[in-house]
Write a protein that holds these residues in place. Structure first.
Motif, short mmCIF file in Angstrom:
data_model
loop_
_atom_site.label_atom_id
_atom_site.label_comp_id
_atom_site.label_asym_id
_atom_site.label_seq_id
_atom_site.Cartn_x
_atom_site.Cartn_y
_atom_site.Cartn_z
N PRO A 26 37.42 48.56 36.09
CA PRO A 26 36.48 48.53 37.21
C PRO A 26 35.19 49.28 36.87
O PRO A 26 35.24 50.34 36.23
CB PRO A 26 37.22 49.24 38.34
CG PRO A 26 38.63 49.35 37.91
CD PRO A 26 38.67 49.21 36.42
N GLY A 27 34.08 48.71 37.26
CA GLY A 27 32.79 49.34 37.05
C GLY A 27 32.17 49.10 35.68
O GLY A 27 31.13 49.67 35.37
N TYR A 28 32.79 48.27 34.86
CA TYR A 28 32.27 48.00 33.52
C TYR A 28 31.88 46.54 33.36
O TYR A 28 32.60 45.65 33.79
CB TYR A 28 33.32 48.34 32.44
CG TYR A 28 33.54 49.81 32.27
CD1 TYR A 28 32.79 50.55 31.36
CD2 TYR A 28 34.49 50.47 33.04
CE1 TYR A 28 33.00 51.91 31.21
CE2 TYR A 28 34.70 51.84 32.90
CZ TYR A 28 33.95 52.55 31.99
OH TYR A 28 34.16 53.89 31.84
N ARG A 29 30.73 46.33 32.72
CA ARG A 29 30.32 45.01 32.25
C ARG A 29 30.61 45.03 30.76
O ARG A 29 29.95 45.73 30.01
CB ARG A 29 28.84 44.78 32.54
CG ARG A 29 28.55 44.61 34.03
CD ARG A 29 27.05 44.47 34.32
NE ARG A 29 26.39 43.55 33.43
CZ ARG A 29 26.22 42.24 33.65
NH1 ARG A 29 26.65 41.70 34.77
NH2 ARG A 29 25.60 41.49 32.78
N VAL A 30 31.61 44.28 30.34
CA VAL A 30 32.12 44.38 28.97
C VAL A 30 31.48 43.34 28.05
O VAL A 30 31.39 42.16 28.41
CB VAL A 30 33.66 44.23 28.98
CG1 VAL A 30 34.22 44.23 27.57
CG2 VAL A 30 34.29 45.35 29.81
N ASN A 31 31.06 43.82 26.87
CA ASN A 31 30.49 42.92 25.88
C ASN A 31 31.56 42.00 25.30
O ASN A 31 32.66 42.45 24.98
CB ASN A 31 29.87 43.71 24.72
CG ASN A 31 28.60 44.41 25.11
OD1 ASN A 31 27.88 43.97 26.02
ND2 ASN A 31 28.29 45.49 24.43
N VAL A 32 31.22 40.74 25.17
CA VAL A 32 32.05 39.75 24.48
C VAL A 32 31.39 39.55 23.13
O VAL A 32 30.20 39.25 23.05
CB VAL A 32 32.12 38.41 25.25
CG1 VAL A 32 32.96 37.40 24.49
CG2 VAL A 32 32.66 38.63 26.66
N ARG A 33 32.17 39.70 22.07
CA ARG A 33 31.60 39.63 20.72
C ARG A 33 32.15 38.44 19.95
O ARG A 33 33.19 37.88 20.29
CB ARG A 33 31.89 40.93 19.98
CG ARG A 33 31.17 42.12 20.64
CD ARG A 33 31.29 43.38 19.83
NE ARG A 33 30.55 44.47 20.41
CZ ARG A 33 29.28 44.76 20.12
NH1 ARG A 33 28.61 44.04 19.24
NH2 ARG A 33 28.68 45.78 20.71
N SER A 34 31.44 38.07 18.90
CA SER A 34 31.81 36.89 18.10
C SER A 34 32.95 37.16 17.14
O SER A 34 33.43 36.25 16.46
CB SER A 34 30.59 36.38 17.33
OG SER A 34 30.13 37.39 16.43
N GLY A 35 33.42 38.39 17.08
CA GLY A 35 34.54 38.76 16.22
C GLY A 35 35.13 40.07 16.71
O GLY A 35 34.60 40.70 17.63
N PRO A 36 36.21 40.53 16.07
CA PRO A 36 36.93 41.71 16.54
C PRO A 36 36.34 43.04 16.07
O PRO A 36 36.96 43.80 15.34
CB PRO A 36 38.33 41.50 15.97
CG PRO A 36 38.09 40.76 14.70
CD PRO A 36 36.93 39.85 15.00
N GLY A 37 35.12 43.32 16.48
CA GLY A 37 34.51 44.59 16.11
C GLY A 37 33.11 44.74 16.65
O GLY A 37 32.46 43.76 17.02
N THR A 38 32.66 45.99 16.68
CA THR A 38 31.32 46.27 17.20
C THR A 38 30.22 45.82 16.25
O THR A 38 29.06 45.76 16.65
CB THR A 38 31.17 47.78 17.49
OG1 THR A 38 31.47 48.52 16.30
CG2 THR A 38 32.10 48.22 18.62
#
Length: 100
Positions: A26-38
């Protein structure tokens, strides 16, 4: 296409997928990424109150979030990953099959 439109498409894709669904912190806008890592590019941002369908999980960059510190990444669509530390799965481990 705007990120807002992309977010609704990601959510619709997950809802239609039939995979187990889990809420994002709750309260987070989560980044969706093109692979499993930052180090992978952000391809979308989940809206507040989103839920995700987890297709599979794999290890990647270690991330700290509201549900702990983990290197598990959740695949929510083809080439779309979110850090498991931001998803309330009820487990510190894997809850889905490992991604191939």
């Amino acid at each position: 296409m705007s990120l807002e439109n992309d977010s609704s498409q990601v959510q619709s894709l997950a809802e239609a997928s039939g995979f187990p669904r889990y809420p994002v912190a709750p309260g987070y806008r989560v980044n969706v990424r093109s692979g499993p890592g930052t180090n992978y590019s952000v391809v979308d941002v989940l809206p507040l109150g989103a839920t995700v369908g987890i297709r599979c999980q794999c290890s990647g960059t270690t991330v700290s979030g509201p549900y702990g510190t983990s290197d598990i990444w959740d695949c929510i669509g083809n080439g779309q990953f979110v850090a498991d530390a931001y998803v309330k799965t009820g487990s510190d481990g894997y809850v889905a099959t490992h991604c191939a």
